[in-house]
Design an enzyme around this catalytic site. Structure first.
Site: not given
Length: 421
Positions: A235, A329, A363
């Site tokens: 991320c 995601d 994610h």
């Protein structure tokens, strides 16, 4: 007599366990249940129904679940299908050194349809220990200059490939991945960069020189093998990891898990140069009926039409990349970001990358057998965030990618020694 065995009974969380029940009646249907309580008192549980074979045995390596939290042959299904009793709770290990997660396994007759754990006794039960650090791993607090984090070193003499471990932009220090990397032979620095000890609670900018100091700190350590280091990142951490690979010659192997190929929200600064973030469209933030925030679209409208100057110049990096993408995601369109980044490399004649793209994965791709967290509460931001993912494909992605991460890091961080005749 019914017996329930699980081997090994004490192991790292990323190691598989062989679960087997014997002494059952031939073709008897039983319910297997797993549960654990995290350090905050949150409960997680899973269950699956199995039919014994002709000799009264259920072996999860071969037996197919008939129903419950998953269906089919999944030897570790009871672990990765654990779900929180309190919704939006992520299973996150805080003390990685001193205590394992204790997983309770219980076997019930299938005629017990509704189980009240206070009054219903299982036929047989056992407790497993799931550790985040192997015996001999050492944990060293890092407070050198402005650096804040924890260095994990594997047991034994000699030098180990060095890795900086970076998580997302929600702050604090997350140690579980670094401790597992050290358990597999890497000197791993879990590095904080906001909202930890005396680091700022909110970032006004990302100072890449801070991460350069971390790379140099790691390479100076007598137990770290040079000349380069790796980065494992996810991320916001992957945005930073990509920038480190571009600007720092010390970084020779970079794992980017569901990261953008542009700068998120706040500028990056390196040696006086300011690099601006991609503009966002906050009106495109999706909020579900349950109040879950889906961030993917607020960047996507701008990313799709942005000019090349907004994308990080990945072609300038000298090291190697491993892109790991969860195609479900809901936080960032990382499939599109990775495609754009690899095309940028290809246009510049580069072949220094590998892309692993997993349909159905969300994610938060973590080490294997971790339960899917498809949504959770970010207390520091007072947000409920949708991460995405489907349970079975996400579990498969975690198991496969973890092996590939370790292979990638070893390949590019451990020099090949050629013998002379």
């Amino acid at each position: 007599m019914i017996q329930l065995t699980a081997t090994p009974a004490s192991a790292l969380v990323d190691e598989p366990v062989h679960i087997r029940a014997t002494g059952l009646t031939p073709f008897q249907i039983v319910l297997l249940q797993a549960s654990l309580e995290d350090e905050m008192g949150n409960l997680f549980h899973s269950q699956a129904y199995y039919r014994a074979n002709e000799v009264g045995e259920v072996d999860l390596e071969h037996a197919s679940s008939l129903g419950g939290d998953y269906v089919g042959v999944h030897p570790m299904g009871l672990f990765w299908s654990l779900k929180p009793e309190k919704i939006l709770t992520r299973l996150l290990k805080r003390d990685v050194m001193n205590s394992p997660f204790q997983v309770q396994l219980k076997l019930y007759n299938s005629n017990v349809i509704l189980i009240d754990n206070a009054s219903t006794a299982p036929n047989v039960s056992l407790t497993l220990e799931r550790w985040y650090a192997a015996p001999g791993v050492t944990r060293i607090q890092v407070r050198e200059g402005r650096l804040r984090g924890v260095l994990f070193l594997p047991p034994g003499d000699g030098c180990f490939p060095g890795v900086i471990d970076l998580f997302g932009g929600f702050g604090g220090l997350t140690e579980f991945r670094a401790s597992l990397l050290a358990s597999h032979g890497f000197a791993a620095l879990a590095l904080a960069y906001r909202d930890y000890e005396d680091l700022p609670s909110k970032l006004e900018k990302v100072d890449l020189e801070y991460f350069e100091e971390a790379a140099n700190f790691l390479l100076r350590h007598p137990k770290v093998l040079g000349p380069g280091i790796g980065v494992v990142s996810i991320c916001k951490g992957a945005e930073i990891g990509l920038s480190m690979a571009i600007h720092l010659k010390q970084v020779t192997a970079t794992v980017l898990i569901n990261g953008p190929n542009f700068i998120l929200e706040i500028p990056q600064v390196y040696r006086g140069q300011i690099h601006q973030p991609l503009p966002i469209s906050p009106q495109l933030l999706s909020i579900s009926a349950l109040g879950l925030s889906e961030f993917q679209h607020i960047f996507e409208a701008t990313r799709a039409k942005a000019n090349q100057t907004f994308f990080l110049p990945i072609e300038k990096a000298q090291g190697h990349f491993l892109f790991i993408v969860g195609e479900d995601d809901k936080n960032i369109n990382t499939k599109a970001c990775a495609k754009q980044a690899t095309e940028q490399l290809r246009r510049n004649g580069k072949k220094n990358w590998t892309l692993l793209s997993y349909p159905g994965a969300g994610h938060l791709i973590e080490p294997p057998y971790s339960p899917l967290c498809c949504a959770s509460q970010i207390s520091s931001l007072h947000l409920l965030v949708l991460w995405g993912g489907e349970v079975i494909p996400h579990a498969a992605a975690q198991e496969h990618s973890w092996k590939e991460i370790q292979k990638f890091l070893r390949k590019h961080l451990i020099p090949v020694v050629t013998s002379r005749l």
